[in-house]
Scaffold this active site. Sequence first.
Site, short mmCIF file in Angstrom:
data_model
loop_
_atom_site.label_atom_id
_atom_site.label_comp_id
_atom_site.label_asym_id
_atom_site.label_seq_id
_atom_site.Cartn_x
_atom_site.Cartn_y
_atom_site.Cartn_z
N HIS A 198 0.87 -1.19 0.00
CA HIS A 198 0.00 0.00 0.00
C HIS A 198 0.91 1.24 0.00
O HIS A 198 2.02 1.18 0.53
CB HIS A 198 -0.83 -0.05 1.28
CG HIS A 198 -1.93 0.95 1.39
ND1 HIS A 198 -1.70 2.26 1.76
CD2 HIS A 198 -3.26 0.85 1.21
CE1 HIS A 198 -2.85 2.91 1.80
NE2 HIS A 198 -3.83 2.07 1.48
N ASP A 222 3.17 -4.55 8.25
CA ASP A 222 1.94 -3.77 8.10
C ASP A 222 0.77 -4.74 8.21
O ASP A 222 0.48 -5.49 7.27
CB ASP A 222 1.97 -3.06 6.73
CG ASP A 222 0.64 -2.40 6.39
OD1 ASP A 222 -0.32 -2.54 7.17
OD2 ASP A 222 0.58 -1.74 5.33
N GLN A 245 -4.39 -5.30 6.94
CA GLN A 245 -5.35 -6.24 6.35
C GLN A 245 -5.28 -7.62 7.01
O GLN A 245 -5.96 -8.55 6.57
CB GLN A 245 -5.11 -6.39 4.84
CG GLN A 245 -5.30 -5.11 4.05
CD GLN A 245 -6.76 -4.64 4.03
OE1 GLN A 245 -7.68 -5.40 4.28
NE2 GLN A 245 -6.95 -3.37 3.72
N LYS A 266 -10.35 -0.81 10.56
CA LYS A 266 -10.45 -2.01 9.71
C LYS A 266 -10.78 -3.26 10.53
O LYS A 266 -10.91 -4.35 10.00
CB LYS A 266 -9.14 -2.21 8.94
CG LYS A 266 -8.90 -1.10 7.90
CD LYS A 266 -7.72 -1.44 7.02
CE LYS A 266 -7.19 -0.26 6.27
NZ LYS A 266 -8.01 0.15 5.12
N CYS A 274 -4.74 2.27 -3.75
CA CYS A 274 -3.53 2.84 -3.10
C CYS A 274 -2.34 1.91 -3.23
O CYS A 274 -1.54 1.77 -2.29
CB CYS A 274 -3.77 3.17 -1.64
SG CYS A 274 -4.97 4.46 -1.40
N1 PLP Z 1 -1.67 -0.75 4.68
C1 PLP Z 1 -2.58 -1.54 4.10
C2 PLP Z 1 -2.18 -2.92 3.67
C3 PLP Z 1 -3.88 -1.08 3.89
O1 PLP Z 1 -4.78 -1.87 3.29
C4 PLP Z 1 -4.21 0.23 4.31
C5 PLP Z 1 -5.57 0.77 4.06
O2 PLP Z 1 -6.27 0.35 3.18
C6 PLP Z 1 -3.23 1.00 4.93
C7 PLP Z 1 -1.98 0.48 5.09
C8 PLP Z 1 -3.53 2.39 5.42
O3 PLP Z 1 -4.42 2.35 6.50
P1 PLP Z 1 -4.96 3.70 7.13
O4 PLP Z 1 -5.49 4.52 6.00
O5 PLP Z 1 -6.02 3.26 8.09
O6 PLP Z 1 -3.82 4.38 7.81
#
Ligand code: PLP
Length: 408
Positions: free
Chosen positions: A125, A202, A205, A228, A366
């Site tokens: 992401h 990270d 997900q 999430k 993203c």
């Molecule tokens: N990392 C991953 C794998 C994600 O799917 C997302 C959001 O879709 C993020 C980071 C960013 O999360 P946030 O916007 O809640 O900071």
Amino acid sequence: MLSNEDILRLRTDFPILEEKIYGKPLIYFDNGATTQKPVQVLSKIEYAYKHLNANIHRGVHYLSQKATEAHEEARSTVADFLGAAQREEVIFTRGTTEAINLVAFSYGEAFCTEGDEIVVSVLEHHSNIVPWQMLCERKGLVLRVIPMNERGELDLEAYASLLNGRTRLVSVAHVSNVLGTVNPVGEMIRMAHDKGIKVLIDGAQAVPHIPVDVQQLDADFYVFSAHKIYGPTGIGILYGKQELLNAMPPCQGGGEMIDKVSFEKTTYNVLPFKFEAGTPDYIGSTALAEALRYVSAIGLDAIAGYEQALTEYATEQLMQIDRMRIIGTAREKSAVLSFLVGDIHPYDLGMLLDKMGIAVRTGHHCAQPLIDSLHIPGTVRASFSFYNTRDEVDLFIKALQRIVPMLS
Ligand code: PLP
């Protein structure tokens, strides 16, 4: 395993699932973007504002102490949920993005010098790419990228060859938000640690779908967002090993992160407060703790089993559609299903599904570098929760069977 009756009962906890969209029952398949909130979490937010609202820490009065207790208990709940050794290793942030930025800045300041390398993967992401690029620009570092195979699985041989004496950190997703690939993060952490390299995972997900134990994984940092995992927006978690966090400088200055302030010299507070400048989101933290209790009561193993079966069912049904192309066919997959049909633009599919009350996400999710590497315009992404049902999948397939000929 969760039965159909269990699921129907759990669905009643989520008021929004009763909504009608253009007169049709909502089918919410956009859980990868954010999950819906159960009444338990909604009530907790209302309760906290009605009965516990006062600024926390340093308050001598009753309400402030109660609010402080709730906030610090929430920290312990998160620590237990992640299997952290110490509650001080849990830092409240605004979300995954802020947590990664915090590490990129602060770990970068403490441990990285010109010519060092950071390793990410092709399926990250933007939140797990851009903060590292900013660090690379700031300090003259080099970003290395782990490639993947055609199924969307990371190439571990290539990964091994990227780890060297200049590698300072590996930062990879536990689960891809586009492909659903569950990366073998345990093995990847072991491989990095063999060379003395630290690893950030990270988990945005992953935590809503699979049990995570940071000590078992031996992750150096693990991050996720509350929204999430059925919690509120605006709050998230950075877990970090104590000795690392202790060695890192704070990245924001302000109230609460200090020990003593004078115009000549300021000293900083201990963990976790060193990284929590300003009034924290103590309502959000109590609501997040409620969300974690909620999923823990259902059981993450049970959730994983149910969602796995639902995703497999949806995959089989999708494959019945002419010219269907599933993007991401890793052997280890979570509850994410990305696809394209012929040369129909994902946006057009998403728009017409919406008119039928079905919420999916379309576009690059993203993850532009990943989408570019696949030479596609984007995908349609259905991402599931335990509150989704086979009946909803059937309606989704029927909707696609109507839409696809219209757009072909
Ligand atoms: N990392 C991953 C794998 C994600 O799917 C997302 C959001 O879709 C993020 C980071 C960013 O999360 P946030 O916007 O809640 O900071």
